[in-house]
Enzyme design. Structure first.
Site, PDB file in Angstrom:
ATOM      1  N   ARG A  46       0.805  -1.225   0.000  1.00  0.00           N
ATOM      2  CA  ARG A  46       0.000   0.000   0.000  1.00  0.00           C
ATOM      3  C   ARG A  46       0.844   1.285   0.000  1.00  0.00           C
ATOM      4  NH1 ARG A  46      -3.850  -1.269   4.855  1.00  0.00           N
ATOM      5  NH2 ARG A  46      -2.361  -2.953   5.180  1.00  0.00           N
ATOM      6  N   GLY A 101      -6.880  -7.466  14.113  1.00  0.00           N
ATOM      7  CA  GLY A 101      -7.373  -8.603  14.880  1.00  0.00           C
ATOM      8  C   GLY A 101      -8.044  -8.068  16.139  1.00  0.00           C
ATOM      9  N   ASN A 156      36.789  29.488  -8.422  1.00  0.00           N
ATOM     10  CA  ASN A 156      37.596  28.392  -7.870  1.00  0.00           C
ATOM     11  C   ASN A 156      37.815  27.253  -8.845  1.00  0.00           C
ATOM     12  OD1 ASN A 156      34.803  27.811  -7.706  1.00  0.00           O
ATOM     13  ND2 ASN A 156      35.165  26.271  -6.135  1.00  0.00           N
ATOM     14  N   ALA A 173      37.165  47.822  -7.290  1.00  0.00           N
ATOM     15  CA  ALA A 173      35.882  47.282  -7.744  1.00  0.00           C
ATOM     16  C   ALA A 173      35.968  46.895  -9.212  1.00  0.00           C
ATOM     17  CB  ALA A 173      34.782  48.316  -7.527  1.00  0.00           C
TER      18      ALA A 173
HETATM   19  C1  UD1 Z   1      -1.518  -8.574  12.140  1.00  0.00           C
HETATM   20  C2  UD1 Z   1      -2.242  -9.396  13.182  1.00  0.00           C
HETATM   21  C3  UD1 Z   1      -3.472  -8.656  13.643  1.00  0.00           C
HETATM   22  C4  UD1 Z   1      -3.073  -7.302  14.207  1.00  0.00           C
HETATM   23  C5  UD1 Z   1      -2.262  -6.534  13.179  1.00  0.00           C
HETATM   24  C6  UD1 Z   1      -1.703  -5.291  13.795  1.00  0.00           C
HETATM   25  C7  UD1 Z   1      -1.849 -11.718  12.605  1.00  0.00           C
HETATM   26  C8  UD1 Z   1      -2.394 -12.938  11.996  1.00  0.00           C
HETATM   27  N1  UD1 Z   1      -2.613 -10.657  12.597  1.00  0.00           N
HETATM   28  O1  UD1 Z   1      -2.383  -8.442  11.037  1.00  0.00           O
HETATM   29  O2  UD1 Z   1      -4.143  -9.380  14.643  1.00  0.00           O
HETATM   30  O3  UD1 Z   1      -4.197  -6.554  14.581  1.00  0.00           O
HETATM   31  O4  UD1 Z   1      -1.153  -7.315  12.715  1.00  0.00           O
HETATM   32  O5  UD1 Z   1      -1.049  -4.516  12.839  1.00  0.00           O
HETATM   33  O6  UD1 Z   1      -0.727 -11.754  13.113  1.00  0.00           O
HETATM   34  N2  UD1 Z   1       5.153 -10.245   8.381  1.00  0.00           N
HETATM   35  C9  UD1 Z   1       6.272 -11.001   8.139  1.00  0.00           C
HETATM   36  N3  UD1 Z   1       6.115 -12.205   7.545  1.00  0.00           N
HETATM   37  C10 UD1 Z   1       4.905 -12.698   7.185  1.00  0.00           C
HETATM   38  C11 UD1 Z   1       3.774 -11.914   7.440  1.00  0.00           C
HETATM   39  C12 UD1 Z   1       3.917 -10.687   8.050  1.00  0.00           C
HETATM   40  O7  UD1 Z   1       7.386 -10.596   8.443  1.00  0.00           O
HETATM   41  O8  UD1 Z   1       4.860 -13.797   6.658  1.00  0.00           O
HETATM   42  C13 UD1 Z   1       5.312  -8.931   9.000  1.00  0.00           C
HETATM   43  C14 UD1 Z   1       4.913  -7.801   8.065  1.00  0.00           C
HETATM   44  O9  UD1 Z   1       6.047  -7.268   7.387  1.00  0.00           O
HETATM   45  C15 UD1 Z   1       4.314  -6.780   9.006  1.00  0.00           C
HETATM   46  C16 UD1 Z   1       3.799  -7.611  10.172  1.00  0.00           C
HETATM   47  O10 UD1 Z   1       4.438  -8.852  10.082  1.00  0.00           O
HETATM   48  O11 UD1 Z   1       5.266  -5.879   9.509  1.00  0.00           O
HETATM   49  C17 UD1 Z   1       2.287  -7.737  10.157  1.00  0.00           C
HETATM   50  O12 UD1 Z   1       1.904  -8.408   9.018  1.00  0.00           O
HETATM   51  P1  UD1 Z   1       0.540  -8.101   8.298  1.00  0.00           P
HETATM   52  O13 UD1 Z   1       0.367  -9.049   7.200  1.00  0.00           O
HETATM   53  O14 UD1 Z   1       0.438  -6.662   8.001  1.00  0.00           O
HETATM   54  O15 UD1 Z   1      -0.512  -8.476   9.446  1.00  0.00           O
HETATM   55  P2  UD1 Z   1      -1.940  -7.888   9.578  1.00  0.00           P
HETATM   56  O16 UD1 Z   1      -2.824  -8.510   8.600  1.00  0.00           O
HETATM   57  O17 UD1 Z   1      -1.885  -6.422   9.629  1.00  0.00           O
HETATM   58 CA    CA Z   2      -0.266  -4.436   9.147  1.00  0.00          CA
END
Ligand code: UD1
Ligand code: CA
Length: 483
Positions: A19, A146, A392, A429
């Site tokens: 995004r 969540g 310069n 000057a």
């Molecule tokens: C997650 C939580 C949700 C919470 C929200 C808060 C879960 C299943 N859900 O959802 O409950 O309210 O964060 O922001 O955990 N990432 C990895 N590897 C992966 C997936 C994600 O490193 O395989 C990292 C992403 O880069 C990110 C973070 O984990 O920084 C959160 O991942 P994202 O997919 O955004 O989770 P949400 O759907 O937002």
């Molecule tokens: Ca997120």
């Protein structure tokens, strides 16, 4: 820190951040002089964890290079495919082995989260003897997060994702921040048992809570005092919001420490900026990098300083300064550009429409108007007349010009480097000076003036100029009329 140090902090940062619609990975976007992930690592470092682990995936080479430069104390673990937050933690524990003690899990995109809040989570975790404690917040709009599902007496039962929630669960306003304190050994075991039976077919870290609870362990939550702190950055609107919040926090701390900020709404400071008491920041000021402004100095309006030192009592107006050192009580601007290597001594001046680069300007020396000063050493008390240029660059090399103490460079002098103007010397000057002027001499290097009498009457007969000249001749006015 009063709370016990965590054994490890694991920062999840493998996601793409679609995004943001950017070529730059989300966690490398910058606010207040630090990337998103650096803000999180700084907050984590405040807990003095045994180890600092960052899960990387998307654009991992670029992210890893960044981490090696800014956070050599962090260990990167690659999650090649992003199959969920639970999967990310499992990959880490498979790579480094189970970690005994408390393991804190956070994200790389929550730059507003403070060490104090993480410490409060750890304190609750330890006090309650929990297997896992989740950091939550009551938010006005929980859409996309969540939800924390509790029973009638408030015990945390589970976390349900938006996509898996029923309408009653969607109405819950307590959200999961995604930050947790875990018992490391219990986490290592539970994370292997996480399923993929959910709307997104991912391994959810949130499921670890239900697993541990079903195993009979204590599961708790700590509600953050300020929900803004736990909100992540997913797009550039949220990035701008986070930047403003962080900037307000920084300015507030500076104001409480004795800095006057005339317009906090248009003043921006990076995290590593140092401001001494009685500094005044006028509207439109931006201070970047390791800029230091000493006591009583004034900066602004509309000035951008990067890695610049401003001495006590100096005044910097409408200026752009990069890696410059501005001495005490020196004056810069309005409308000046000081480039790297500019060093102004006490009470020196770089005035209006003046550009400087690699230039040392001695105590009380002045370059007041419309000049370029590049590769120069100017002695104390010297004066550089308006519209002078330190020539310069000969197209191949950059050469040095020296101007002695109390020398007086006349207006519109071209100093063709390498060249030296002695102590107390003058230049006429309009001179193009390409050889040294000894101390106390005047260098004159310009065409002699000659006047051709009656030229206008002959060549511009009947013009307004010719009529004016005629009137002057009739009244005997040799100077021109002053009305
Ligand atoms: C997650 C939580 C949700 C919470 C929200 C808060 C879960 C299943 N859900 O959802 O409950 O309210 O964060 O922001 O955990 N990432 C990895 N590897 C992966 C997936 C994600 O490193 O395989 C990292 C992403 O880069 C990110 C973070 O984990 O920084 C959160 O991942 P994202 O997919 O955004 O989770 P949400 O759907 O937002
Ligand atoms: Ca997120």
């Amino acid at each position: 820190m009063s709370v016990p140090r965590p054994a490890a902090v694991i920062v999840l940062a493998a996601g793409e951040g679609t995004r943001m619609k950017s070529r730059t990975p989300k966690i490398l976007h910058e606010l207040c002089g630090r990337t998103l992930v650096d803000h999180m690592l700084t907050a984590a470092r405040g807990l003095e964890p045994g180890r600092l682990i960052v899960v990387i995936g998307h654009e991992r080479d670029r992210v890893q290079a960044h981490l090696e430069r800014t956070s050599p104390d962090a260990q990167a673990v690659v999650q090649a495919e992003q199959r969920g937050t639970g999967h990310a933690v499992r990959i880490v524990l498979e790579a480094v082995g189970a970690i005994g003690g408390t393991v804190l899990v956070t994200y790389g995109d929550t730059p507003l989260l403070r060490t104090e809040t993480l410490a409060a989570l750890l304190e609750r975790h330890n006090q309650d003897g929990n297997a896992v404690t989740v950091l939550t917040a009551e938010v006005p709009d929980p859409h996309g997060y969540g939800r924390i599902v509790r029973d009638a007496v408030g015990t945390v039962l589970e976390i349900v994702e938006e996509k898996d929630a029923d309408p009653a669960q969607r109405a819950i306003r307590e959200m999961n921040s995604g930050v947790y304190a875990f018992d490391g050994l219990l986490l290592a075991d539970a994370v292997k048992r996480v399923s993929t039976s959910n709307a997104q077919g991912e391994e959810y870290l949130t499921e670890v809570l239900s697993i541990l609870r079903q195993d009979g362990h204590r599961v708790g939550a700590h509600i953050a005092a300020d929900h803004v702190e736990v909100e992540g950055v997913n797009d550039r609107v949220q990035l701008a919001f986070a930047r403003r919040v962080l900037n307000s926090r920084l300015l507030e701390a500076h104001m409480r420490a004795g800095v006057t900020v005339i317009d906090p709404g248009s003043t921006w400071v990076d995290v590593d900026v140092t401001l001494e008491p009685d500094v005044v920041l006028h509207p439109g000021t931006q201070l970047h990098g390791r800029t230091v402004v000493a006591e009583g100095a004034e900066v602004g309006p509309v000035s951008t300083l990067t890695d610049t030192l401003v001495g006590a009592g100096a005044v910097v107006r409408n200026a752009v300064c990069v890696e410059a050192r501005i001495g005490p009580e020196a004056v810069v601007g309005p409308y000046a550009y000081l480039r790297p290597g500019t060093v102004l001594a006490r009470k020196a001046k770089a005035g209006t429409y003046v550009e400087m680069k690699n230039a040392q300007v001695g105590e009380g020396a002045k370059v007041p108007h419309l000049s370029y000063v590049g590769d120069a050493v100017i002695g104390a008390g010297a004066n550089i007349g308006a519209s002078s240029v330190f020539v310069n660059y000969d197209g191949v090399d950059k050469n040095l010009t020296t101007v002695g103490e109390h020398a007086f460079v006349g207006c519109d002098t071209m100093l063709v480097a390498p060249v030296n103007i002695g102590d107390g010397a003058y230049t006429a000057a309009g001179s193009v000076i390409d050889s040294d002027v000894p101390p106390g001499a005047i260098g004159v290097a310009r065409g002699r003036q000659r006047n051709i009498e009656g030229w206008v009457a002959r060549k511009r007969a009947g013009s307004r100029s010719a009529e004016a000249a005629l009137r002057a001749a009739e009244t005997g006015n040799q100077q021109g009329s002053r009305t």
